[in-house]
Design a protein around this motif. Structure first.
Motif, PDB file in Angstrom:
ATOM      1  N   THR A 164       0.733 -14.960  24.934  1.00 46.26           N
ATOM      2  CA  THR A 164       0.106 -16.186  24.414  1.00 46.26           C
ATOM      3  C   THR A 164       0.874 -17.475  24.716  1.00 46.26           C
ATOM      4  OG1 THR A 164       1.241 -16.147  22.274  1.00 46.26           O
ATOM      5  CG2 THR A 164      -0.796 -14.833  22.471  1.00 46.26           C
ATOM      6  N   GLY A 165       2.115 -17.360  25.172  1.00 50.39           N
ATOM      7  CA  GLY A 165       2.937 -18.547  25.390  1.00 50.39           C
ATOM      8  C   GLY A 165       3.503 -19.131  24.111  1.00 50.39           C
ATOM      9  N   VAL A 166       3.331 -18.436  22.995  1.00 49.32           N
ATOM     10  CA  VAL A 166       3.724 -18.956  21.687  1.00 49.32           C
ATOM     11  C   VAL A 166       5.112 -18.451  21.286  1.00 49.32           C
ATOM     12  CG1 VAL A 166       3.159 -18.906  19.212  1.00 49.32           C
ATOM     13  CG2 VAL A 166       1.338 -19.167  20.914  1.00 49.32           C
ATOM     14  N   ASP A 167       5.954 -19.389  20.848  1.00 46.80           N
ATOM     15  CA  ASP A 167       7.230 -19.034  20.227  1.00 46.80           C
ATOM     16  C   ASP A 167       6.948 -18.849  18.747  1.00 46.80           C
ATOM     17  OD1 ASP A 167       9.166 -19.203  22.380  1.00 46.80           O
ATOM     18  OD2 ASP A 167       8.740 -21.352  22.398  1.00 46.80           O
ATOM     19  N   ALA A 168       7.142 -17.643  18.255  1.00 51.06           N
ATOM     20  CA  ALA A 168       6.832 -17.359  16.858  1.00 51.06           C
ATOM     21  C   ALA A 168       8.037 -16.697  16.190  1.00 51.06           C
ATOM     22  CB  ALA A 168       5.603 -16.466  16.758  1.00 51.06           C
TER      23      ALA A 168
ATOM     24  N   SER B 161      -1.425 -22.415  22.634  1.00 51.94           N
ATOM     25  CA  SER B 161      -1.416 -21.044  23.143  1.00 51.94           C
ATOM     26  C   SER B 161      -1.959 -21.050  24.565  1.00 51.94           C
ATOM     27  CB  SER B 161      -2.245 -20.093  22.263  1.00 51.94           C
ATOM     28  OG  SER B 161      -3.614 -20.370  22.378  1.00 51.94           O
ATOM     29  N   ARG B 162      -1.511 -20.088  25.353  1.00 53.86           N
ATOM     30  CA  ARG B 162      -1.936 -19.944  26.742  1.00 53.86           C
ATOM     31  C   ARG B 162      -2.093 -18.450  27.026  1.00 53.86           C
ATOM     32  NH1 ARG B 162       0.946 -17.704  29.802  1.00 53.86           N
ATOM     33  NH2 ARG B 162       2.895 -18.261  28.785  1.00 53.86           N
ATOM     34  N   PRO B 163      -3.326 -17.994  27.263  1.00 54.74           N
ATOM     35  CA  PRO B 163      -3.526 -16.561  27.503  1.00 54.74           C
ATOM     36  C   PRO B 163      -2.905 -16.094  28.821  1.00 54.74           C
ATOM     37  CG  PRO B 163      -5.560 -17.767  27.920  1.00 54.74           C
ATOM     38  CD  PRO B 163      -4.574 -18.761  27.370  1.00 54.74           C
ATOM     39  N   GLN B 164      -2.315 -14.914  28.798  1.00 52.25           N
ATOM     40  CA  GLN B 164      -1.668 -14.331  29.977  1.00 52.25           C
ATOM     41  C   GLN B 164      -2.728 -13.727  30.906  1.00 52.25           C
ATOM     42  OE1 GLN B 164       0.838 -10.942  29.163  1.00 52.25           O
ATOM     43  NE2 GLN B 164       2.121 -11.335  30.949  1.00 52.25           N
ATOM     44  N   ARG B 165      -3.039 -14.444  31.983  1.00 55.93           N
ATOM     45  CA  ARG B 165      -4.090 -14.015  32.918  1.00 55.93           C
ATOM     46  C   ARG B 165      -3.768 -12.685  33.590  1.00 55.93           C
ATOM     47  NH1 ARG B 165      -8.638 -17.209  32.143  1.00 55.93           N
ATOM     48  NH2 ARG B 165      -7.928 -19.288  31.660  1.00 55.93           N
ATOM     49  N   GLU B 166      -2.484 -12.438  33.869  1.00 51.10           N
ATOM     50  CA  GLU B 166      -2.093 -11.198  34.554  1.00 51.10           C
ATOM     51  C   GLU B 166      -2.461  -9.960  33.738  1.00 51.10           C
ATOM     52  OE1 GLU B 166      -0.289 -14.647  35.026  1.00 51.10           O
ATOM     53  OE2 GLU B 166       0.891 -13.415  33.670  1.00 51.10           O
ATOM     54  N   GLU B 167      -2.595 -10.124  32.422  1.00 48.44           N
ATOM     55  CA  GLU B 167      -2.982  -9.012  31.550  1.00 48.44           C
ATOM     56  C   GLU B 167      -4.470  -9.090  31.190  1.00 48.44           C
ATOM     57  OE1 GLU B 167      -1.214  -6.350  30.442  1.00 48.44           O
ATOM     58  OE2 GLU B 167       0.476  -6.971  31.685  1.00 48.44           O
ATOM     59  N   PHE B 168      -5.205  -9.929  31.917  1.00 44.82           N
ATOM     60  CA  PHE B 168      -6.662 -10.069  31.772  1.00 44.82           C
ATOM     61  C   PHE B 168      -7.091 -10.730  30.459  1.00 44.82           C
ATOM     62  CE2 PHE B 168      -5.642  -6.364  34.376  1.00 44.82           C
ATOM     63  CZ  PHE B 168      -6.093  -6.839  35.602  1.00 44.82           C
TER      64      PHE B 168
ATOM     65  N   LEU C 224      -8.408 -13.932  28.904  1.00 40.77           N
ATOM     66  CA  LEU C 224      -9.088 -15.115  29.420  1.00 40.77           C
ATOM     67  C   LEU C 224      -9.107 -16.270  28.428  1.00 40.77           C
ATOM     68  CD1 LEU C 224     -12.151 -13.590  31.303  1.00 40.77           C
ATOM     69  CD2 LEU C 224      -9.820 -13.993  32.098  1.00 40.77           C
ATOM     70  N   ASP C 225      -8.876 -15.968  27.153  1.00 40.76           N
ATOM     71  CA  ASP C 225      -8.896 -17.024  26.144  1.00 40.76           C
ATOM     72  C   ASP C 225      -7.964 -16.648  25.011  1.00 40.76           C
ATOM     73  OD1 ASP C 225      -9.592 -19.349  24.829  1.00 40.76           O
ATOM     74  OD2 ASP C 225     -11.597 -18.684  24.263  1.00 40.76           O
ATOM     75  N   SER C 226      -7.481 -17.662  24.318  1.00 37.91           N
ATOM     76  CA  SER C 226      -6.676 -17.448  23.116  1.00 37.91           C
ATOM     77  C   SER C 226      -6.865 -18.653  22.219  1.00 37.91           C
ATOM     78  CB  SER C 226      -5.193 -17.267  23.466  1.00 37.91           C
ATOM     79  OG  SER C 226      -4.670 -18.453  24.043  1.00 37.91           O
ATOM     80  N   GLY C 227      -6.690 -18.447  20.932  1.00 35.25           N
ATOM     81  CA  GLY C 227      -6.813 -19.562  20.022  1.00 35.25           C
ATOM     82  C   GLY C 227      -6.576 -19.149  18.591  1.00 35.25           C
ATOM     83  N   TYR C 228      -6.480 -20.161  17.746  1.00 34.63           N
ATOM     84  CA  TYR C 228      -6.254 -19.963  16.317  1.00 34.63           C
ATOM     85  C   TYR C 228      -7.572 -20.109  15.577  1.00 34.63           C
ATOM     86  CZ  TYR C 228      -1.251 -20.323  17.186  1.00 34.63           C
ATOM     87  OH  TYR C 228       0.019 -20.107  17.632  1.00 34.63           O
TER      88      TYR C 228
END
Length: 147
Positions: free
Chosen positions: A56-60, A96-103, A105-109
């Motif tokens: 997701t590109g998220v630091d949590a 957030s940024r979905p990881q395309r390499e893992e298919f 296509l979208d992410s969000g809260y």
């Protein structure tokens, strides 16, 4: 049968839950929580933080262990018995940024009820219920932080 262990997170920012949409070769795979395989030398917490960041590109930040889920599925070659350790995690923004390499296509809260209904798998819905109750309790006791 192969046994696999993963770790993941129920990531929350300002009361909303982070979910991912997966689509492989134009086939609906569903909305899921971020999770992935425990790598050599990692503990469950390290895996959860890494997988959330990768997918997701998220630091949590981990707030609390929520529990584990177990399920099995078949591949063309064998049956996989999977155990997933889940953590309640706090994000620091709505980014957030979905990881395309893992298919993905979208992410969000999403609000709790939206995320609950989006999730494809009943075991993830159950973990979300449990994690959200923990989140509400931490907030009630002023132990959630500033977000």
């Amino acid at each position: 049968m192969i046994e696999a262990t993963s770790s993941g997170g129920v990531v929350i920012f300002r009361g909303k839950i982070l979910v991912l949409y997966k689509n492989f070769k134009n086939r609906y795979e569903g909305w899921v929580l971020p999770k992935g395989t425990v790598e050599s030398g990692e503990d469950f917490k390290q895996t959860a933080v890494r997988e959330v960041k990768e997918e997701t590109g998220v630091d949590a930040e981990i707030m609390k262990y929520v529990g584990k889920s177990q399920y099995s599925f078949n591949t063309p070659w064998e049956m996989i018995e999977k155990e997933v350790h889940w953590y309640l995690m706090m994000a620091d923004s709505f980014y957030s940024r979905p990881q395309r390499e893992e298919f993905f296509l979208d992410s969000g809260y999403y609000k709790y009820y939206e995320a609950y209904h989006l999730l494809k798998f009943s075991n993830e819905k159950h973990i979300l219920e449990k994690a959200y109750q923990e989140y509400l309790e931490l907030k009630r006791r002023n132990r959630w932080g500033t977000s």
